[in-house]
Design an enzyme around this catalytic site. Structure first.
Site, PDB file in Angstrom:
ATOM      1  N   SER A  46     -48.889 -26.386  39.829  1.00 59.52           N
ATOM      2  CA  SER A  46     -48.423 -27.380  41.386  1.00 59.52           C
ATOM      3  C   SER A  46     -47.052 -26.440  41.668  1.00 59.52           C
ATOM      4  O   SER A  46     -46.190 -27.049  43.062  1.00 59.52           O
ATOM      5  CB  SER A  46     -48.417 -28.905  41.450  1.00 59.52           C
ATOM      6  OG  SER A  46     -49.913 -29.054  40.493  1.00 59.52           O
TER       7      SER A  46
ATOM      8  N   GLU B  25       0.722  -1.157   0.026  1.00 58.27           N
ATOM      9  CA  GLU B  25      -0.028   0.044  -0.320  1.00 58.27           C
ATOM     10  C   GLU B  25       1.126   1.076   0.307  1.00 58.27           C
ATOM     11  O   GLU B  25       0.443   2.253  -0.411  1.00 58.27           O
ATOM     12  CB  GLU B  25      -0.961  -0.162   1.413  1.00 58.27           C
ATOM     13  CG  GLU B  25      -2.121  -0.957   0.849  1.00 58.27           C
ATOM     14  CD  GLU B  25      -2.946  -0.789   0.447  1.00 58.27           C
ATOM     15  OE1 GLU B  25      -2.961   0.459  -0.299  1.00 58.27           O
ATOM     16  OE2 GLU B  25      -3.604  -1.390  -0.986  1.00 58.27           O
TER      17      GLU B  25
END
Lengths: 834, 146
Positions: free
Chosen positions: A533, A253
């Site tokens: 329950s 780059e």
């Protein structure tokens, strides 16, 4: 520079020395990036200079305006014209300089404000609990391998040549080479771990040649809390970046990065030349600094103005900051991919995104691929365009070879290697949305949403990926099976569940929808449904605390209770049959409603409601008789809070989903420690647990043994609400507590009960987890006795109706039953005649 | 003369016996012991408990707590880990937490008289520091009986 990789005739640069030299040069002439006040002074000086220049000009103008006019002579007119032209030009130039100066000052301020301040909003990263291996740990090889897969470890054949992030199977277990991780309490360095396994337990762990150690694997990254713009990154510092990556990046780059001033004339010229030669726009001349400026400060429009701005800002950035600072910012800023809505920025995250490993573990060809992707993350996407990506990788490798970053031998070795990209991103958004929902809810108590989205916090949670996997898998399978069996109507049947560590209250798995990836309504936290329950253990505990024993006789017969508004409440048993006299333990095990209602009337509804609250469910409960049979709506999370107190030996232990939070730099911020508070005496805890174990061995949950070894001695309770609209099961082993709810969102009736709808999910999930049996600790003041419930007397095993139950010393009857008095032989003869 | 020596000896023994209740400087003798009792049966976890003890004695309470919580996660039925953690809270003067953790330790230490004894000593110390002298003496008595 973008794509200036076309020639490579230059000899290899002495990169490091050059970089150091450049850095020294900069340090000598430029203010350090960390000295903001110095920069501000420089800017202030500039401003003063501009003002002074403007003042001089104004002074210079005055004599000119006082000059007498000579309109007669043509030459004089011409001279005057020229002068006034010059003056205008001068003024224009001055104005231009002023504007440009001002503009530069503005650009400078823009650059500094962003570069000095918080450069990025870093999402919070959320981790699972780490898997810990030590001799005696209850964990199967399957579970360890599952965990290693989640961590993207690669399985190799030869256990002797493992690299960090590799593992291999051995004759006795596994060989693992860990990567290391910074934990709250210690830094685990990468280690060589040899794990021997025997029968779903770790037999021995040798860490770096040392036996009897604890090996802690890295935690799995399970999600993040993202900023609104969806940019995601894992910050890296320059010293964490492999030098080969920096070498490759600069080779490809920006070769003159350490020499140029932010803009490279040579680079532009070379690009221009290459473009003319190629007859089109092939190369850009941008330096890394310009690319950073473009990404960091400017829009993506392609105009001359933007290009000029970019160059000016690059010069300014280079003037102000060290090359290394700029490079580090670039490495973290660069766009490298897309995962749905999330933009993948920086090499730190890209490494995880493409290869599932941290940056330091990348091999040279992987580095080359990442560097290649910089040119166009979409065009060179190795998942979508593998051929193109490979070609690009070869280009980068060639450049690295040309620039001396790698040698010919290495180039030849790696150039044909497969891309090695993981199939799907390991780093998906919220793998466990329901659990993340809980984490966020708990985090919100201590952190601002904005901080969670931007400060890069590292959140260590309690989730166990393997347990979560088991639960998700079981729920999906079981609901499919119900649908197959019960028909299409059950397509919309839903489920929610929560599993915790039985003793510490850490949430290990949470599912809020049958589709575990669903991000909407989280039933585990927010579906409040009648618990049926499931409330009975509280009723029976209150009775035991009042002096009842497990052998006390209760009447299971039709009962009428007048409610406060004058109505009559007539509870019925599930099978519509009354059972007459039953002992307390049996009434609980078989979940008899009439016996329970009558018991509750004796204990008192107020007391029961208060007990629910004191056991951990802090909410207002309806104090009506029907509460005793579960006419109260709770979420699975609340039910788990209640049962956690039972499972943790009578100690209220708040459910936790977070262990600790660290900041982005790894500094510990907050730890969420274990908190316990005794809410039930050890004696009553023991009795209740024994009774709830009976539920599974003899009672409504006995089908659990289809899936679970009886040796686990689990305890639990089924729950079914009116008209079977809700099916529940809550129960625990020595290792885990689990609560499961099944029902329809629109409250439709089902054919399911707690035992047929919820229990199979619970039991199969439990069966998938390695764990220890439930062994309640028997307090000294409790022992097991044979009791004759009718006579309320001590009895013997051979006596009719004798039950063997644990009792607290103070409640043991002193009387001996007539049977136990007469002796075994006499009883045997009597039985013959009877 | 002999009588004088005997009286002196008895006095010293008496005073030292009560010292944990009355004359206790910081940190308490309850906590200055070398190691917390209660083997988990898993030596790697026992090592963590020992490490947590050391960190506590060095005053590094935060890390001591982290180490001990790690130990009790790995061995959740370990009374020893809870006991060691209760001592951290005691040294941190978090008496409520120290008391609860000691109780939790007791509930898990049915098989270790030594661990029970140490837990009762922590409870006794907590009660003493909260000014509950009777409760403290009662707990100390329970410890002595073990």
């Amino acid at each position: 520079m973008s794509s200036n990789e076309s020639n490579g005739n230059k000899p290899p640069r002495k990169k490091k020395a050059a970089r150091k030299k450049a850095a020294r040069k900069k340090a000598a002439v430029k203010p350090s990036s960390k000295k903001a006040p110095v920069k501000k002074k420089a800017a202030a000086k500039k401003k003063t200079a501009v003002k002074k220049a403007a003042a001089k000009k104004t002074v210079a103008k005055k004599p000119a305006s006082k000059k007498p006019k000579t309109s007669n002579s043509k030459s004089k007119v011409a001279v005057n014209k020229r002068r006034s032209m010059l003056r205008i030009l001068g003024q224009v130039a001055l104005l231009f300089t002023l504007i440009m100066g001002g503009y530069l000052i503005y650009l400078d301020a823009v650059i500094q404000s962003k570069f000095e301040g918080k450069r990025w909003q870093i999402p919070a990263k959320v981790f699972s609990r780490p898997l810990e291996l030590f001799a005696g740990a209850n964990v199967s090889q399957e579970q360890i391998e599952y965990e290693l897969q989640q961590l993207n470890y690669r399985r190799k054949k030869d256990p002797n040549t493992l690299k960090p992030g590799n593992y291999a199977r051995t004759d006795s277990g596994l060989q693992i080479r860990t990567r290391g991780f910074d934990f709250w309490d210690a830094t685990e360095t990468g280690s060589n771990i040899s794990v021997d396994l025997k029968a779903n337990a770790v037999d021995d762990v040798i860490v770096n040649g040392k036996g009897d150690e604890i090996a802690r694997l890295e935690p799995v990254l399970v999600g993040g809390i993202y900023p609104a713009h969806n940019e995601d990154r894992v910050l890296v510092t320059l010293d964490q970046v492999p030098s080969a990556l920096i070498g490759a990046l600069l080779a490809v780059e920006d070769r003159e990065f350490y020499e140029h001033w932010g803009v490279s004339v040579r680079g532009i010229a070379r690009a221009l030349f290459a473009n003319i030669k190629a007859g089109g726009l092939r190369q850009g001349g941008s330096t890394l600094t310009q690319q950073l400026v473009k990404n960091f400060y400017l829009s993506s429009e392609r105009s001359l103005t933007r290009k000029i701005n970019e160059a000016l800002m690059a010069l300014l950035l280079d003037f102000h900051y060290e090359k290394d600072d700029i490079l580090e910012a670039y490495l973290n800023e660069v766009y490298l991919g897309q995962a749905g809505q999330r933009a993948i920025h920086g090499f730190g995250l890209a490494s995880l995104f493409y290869f599932g490993v941290p940056l330091r573990e990348l091999e040279v060809q992987q580095i080359a691929l990442l560097v290649g992707i910089v040119k166009g993350a979409s065009w060179y996407d190795p998942r979508r365009n593998p051929e193109r990506a490979k070609e690009r990788r070869t280009q980068v490798l060639s450049l690295m070879l040309d620039q001396g970053e790698i040698g010919q031998a290495e180039f030849d070795r790696v150039k044909n290697k497969p891309l090695g990209v993981i199939k799907k991103p390991v780093y998906v958004d919220e793998r466990y949305p329901a659990f993340m929902n809980l984490v966020r809810q708990q985090l919100k108590q201590d952190y601002r949403d904005e901080d969670l989205r931007s400060e890069g916090l590292r959140i260590f949670t309690t989730i166990d990926p393997y347990a979560q996997h088991q639960l998700e898998k079981t729920i999906a399978k079981q609901l499919r099976s119900v649908e197959r069996y019960q028909g299409e109507k059950y397509q919309t049947l839903q489920a929610a569940s929560i599993f915790t560590s039985a003793n510490t209250g850490e949430v290990v798995a949470l599912v809020g929808d049958k589709n575990s990836q669903y991000k909407g309504f989280n039933r585990a936290l927010r579906a409040y449904r009648p618990i049926g329950s499931l409330i009975k253990p509280v009723v029976y505990l209150s009775a035991l605390e009042k002096g009842y024993t497990l052998a006390s006789l209760l009447k299971d017969e039709p009962i009428e209770i007048k409610t406060e508004n004058g109505e009559l409440w007539r509870p019925d048993n599930f099978e519509k049959v009354s059972h007459g006299e039953v002992i307390l333990q049996q009434a609980l095990a078989h979940s008899y409603n009439q016996a329970t209602a009558s018991l509750a009337m004796d204990v008192g509804i107020e007391k029961i409601a208060d007990r629910v609250v004191s056991l951990g469910v802090e909410k207002d409960l309806p104090k009506v008789p029907a509460l005793a049979l579960g006419a109260v709506s709770l979420s699975p999370f609340e039910v788990a809070t209640l049962y956690q107190t039972f499972a943790a030996g009578g100690f209220y232990t708040p459910l936790r989903s977070i262990r600790s939070v660290m900041n982005a730099e790894g500094k510990p911020l907050q730890r969420y420690g274990i908190d316990v508070e005794k809410r039930i005496s050890p004696e009553h805890t023991y009795l209740l647990t024994a009774a709830l174990q009976e539920v599974v061995t003899q009672g409504t949950a006995k089908t659990a043994k289809r899936y679970l070894s009886e040796g686990l001695k689990v305890a639990g309770k089924t729950g079914t609400s009116d008209d079977q609209r809700d099916a529940w099961f809550a129960g625990w082993s020595g290792s885990y507590l689990g609560v499961v709810w099944v029902g329809f969102d629109d409250n439709l009736k089902t054919e399911l009960t707690g035992a047929t709808g919820a229990l199979p999910i619970w039991a199969q999930t439990m069966a998938g987890l390695t764990q220890v049996p439930l062994k309640p600790i028997q307090p000294e003041s409790v022992d097991w006795y044979w009791i004759d419930p009718k006579e309320v007397a001590r009895s013997k095993p051979h006596c009719d109706g004798a039950v063997f139950v644990p009792m607290i010393e103070s409640t043991v009857p002193t009387k001996k039953s007539s049977c136990s008095e007469t002796g075994r032989v006499f009883n045997w003869i009597r039985k013959l005649f009877d | 003369m002999m009588l004088k020596h005997v009286v002196t000896l008895i006095t010293i023994l008496f005073v030292s016996g009560c010292s944990s209740l009355v004359l206790q400087p910081q940190p308490s003798s309850v906590n200055s012991q070398q190691a917390t009792a209660g083997s988990t049966g898993v030596s790697a976890v026992d090592k963590l408990i020992a490490k947590g003890d050391v960190q506590r004695r060095q005053g590094d309470y935060r890390n001591a707590a982290a180490t001990l919580e790690r130990a009790l996660r790995l061995s959740p039925q370990s009374g020893g880990a809870y006991l060691a953690l209760s001592r951290v809270r005691l040294d941190q003067k978090s008496y409520g937490e120290a008391l609860q953790l000691a109780e939790k330790s007791l509930s898990l230490s049915a098989d270790s008289k030594r661990a029970q004894k140490e837990a009762w000593l922590v409870i006794s110390e907590v009660k003493k520091r909260r000014g509950d002298i009777n409760g403290s003496l009662e707990a100390a008595k329970k410890a002595r009986r073990l």
